[in-house]
Enzyme design. Structure first.
Site, PDB file in Angstrom:
ATOM      1  N   SER A  50      -5.472 -32.925 -47.757  1.00 47.27           N
ATOM      2  CA  SER A  50      -4.903 -34.168 -47.214  1.00 47.27           C
ATOM      3  C   SER A  50      -3.391 -34.159 -47.093  1.00 47.27           C
ATOM      4  O   SER A  50      -2.824 -35.061 -46.473  1.00 47.27           O
ATOM      5  CB  SER A  50      -5.337 -35.354 -48.071  1.00 47.27           C
ATOM      6  OG  SER A  50      -6.700 -35.630 -47.861  1.00 47.27           O
ATOM      7  N   THR A 197      -0.884 -36.806 -51.530  1.00 49.38           N
ATOM      8  CA  THR A 197      -1.792 -35.992 -52.324  1.00 49.38           C
ATOM      9  C   THR A 197      -2.707 -35.161 -51.437  1.00 49.38           C
ATOM     10  O   THR A 197      -2.864 -35.427 -50.244  1.00 49.38           O
ATOM     11  CB  THR A 197      -2.682 -36.894 -53.199  1.00 49.38           C
ATOM     12  OG1 THR A 197      -3.258 -37.894 -52.363  1.00 49.38           O
ATOM     13  CG2 THR A 197      -1.885 -37.542 -54.311  1.00 49.38           C
TER      14      THR A 197
END
Length: 262
Positions: A50, A197
């Site tokens: 991500s 993150t």
């Protein structure tokens, strides 16, 4: 369970393997991406998971697919990745970044098309720049950063972020401004913090997920006046009570106040 991290749990099934002795990385760099300090394995390429939403956001805003922090608001459709309830709702750019909505990323890359997607990744000099996808599946347009071919090292992440914050990427200034806005984190001692993150797993020799070897990322930068510090932290460890990406973020935030004073 953090809503930010779960694309890695479903879609970031990774083809990368490392020696059992491999450790995570702590990397702090100046505003150009030049390392100021590093500890651990920072040169090995890992799937971005991500964290790839950072370059995707830049592509989206530069190309016109993304408008601002709230537009476009795209509806969930049957067949979209829906592991989390948060993914089953109409999604804006801000919500996409906060909740790591997989299908929103895929709508963006499908809109870009293979040629323009590859062109952006090449111009960004992002990691190994490999968007081939899974062998034989021709799925790079929607899966390359999640489960197959694209890899980037912590050092390369720092270099990429250095080009982003110093205005050296070939995108419009508004693309950088909007991307930064949807990455905003809580301030620390007057420093404005931006981060993302990423979560995934290594794969075993037979191609199956090794759930005993998760990968967690937290990457970004902090700015205060004319000062900028870039950070990249990876966690490569056995699974625990927290997802590796949650641990990476929490560890980084715990260390960041002291690092920013140096």
């Amino acid at each position: 369970m953090s809503r930010i991290l779960l694309p890695g749990l479903i879609a970031a099934s990774l083809l990368f393997s490392v020696p059992a002795s491999a450790a995570g990385c702590w990397l702090f760099a100046d505003g150009t991406g030049q390392p100021l300090s590093q500890q651990g394995e920072c040169s090995q390429r890992l799937p971005p998971a991500s964290t790839f939403k950072i370059p995707l956001a830049l592509m989206g805003y530069d190309s016109g697919f993304l408008v601002d922090e709230q537009l476009p608001a795209l509806p969930f459709k049957a067949g979209d990745a829906d592991f989390l309830p948060a993914w089953r709702e109409t999604t804006t750019p801000s919500r996409w970044m906060d909740h790591s909505v997989i299908w929103y990323s895929q709508r963006l890359t499908e809109w870009l098309g293979e040629a323009r997607f590859q062109q952006y990744v090449d111009h960004f000099d992002y990691g190994n720049r490999d968007l081939a996808g899974n062998p034989g599946k021709q799925d790079g347009l929607t899966q390359a950063w999640l489960s197959s071919s694209l890899g980037i090292s912590p050092l390369e992440q720092a270099s990429f972020l250095g080009k982003l914050v110093s205005g050296k990427l070939p995108v419009a200034a508004d693309a950088v401004r909007h991307t930064s806005a949807i990455m905003r984190q809580p301030d620390i001692d007057g420093w404005q913090v931006y981060g993302k993150t990423g979560m995934g797993y290594f794969k075993q020799a037979d191609g199956s997920l090794d759930r005993q070897r998760p990968i967690g990322w937290f990457v970004g930068w902090a700015s205060k006046g004319d000062q900028t510090r870039i950070f990249v932290h990876t966690v490569l460890d056995k699974p625990g009570k927290q997802f590796a990406s949650v641990r990476a973020k929490e560890e980084l935030f715990a260390a960041l106040p002291d690092k920013l004073k140096q």
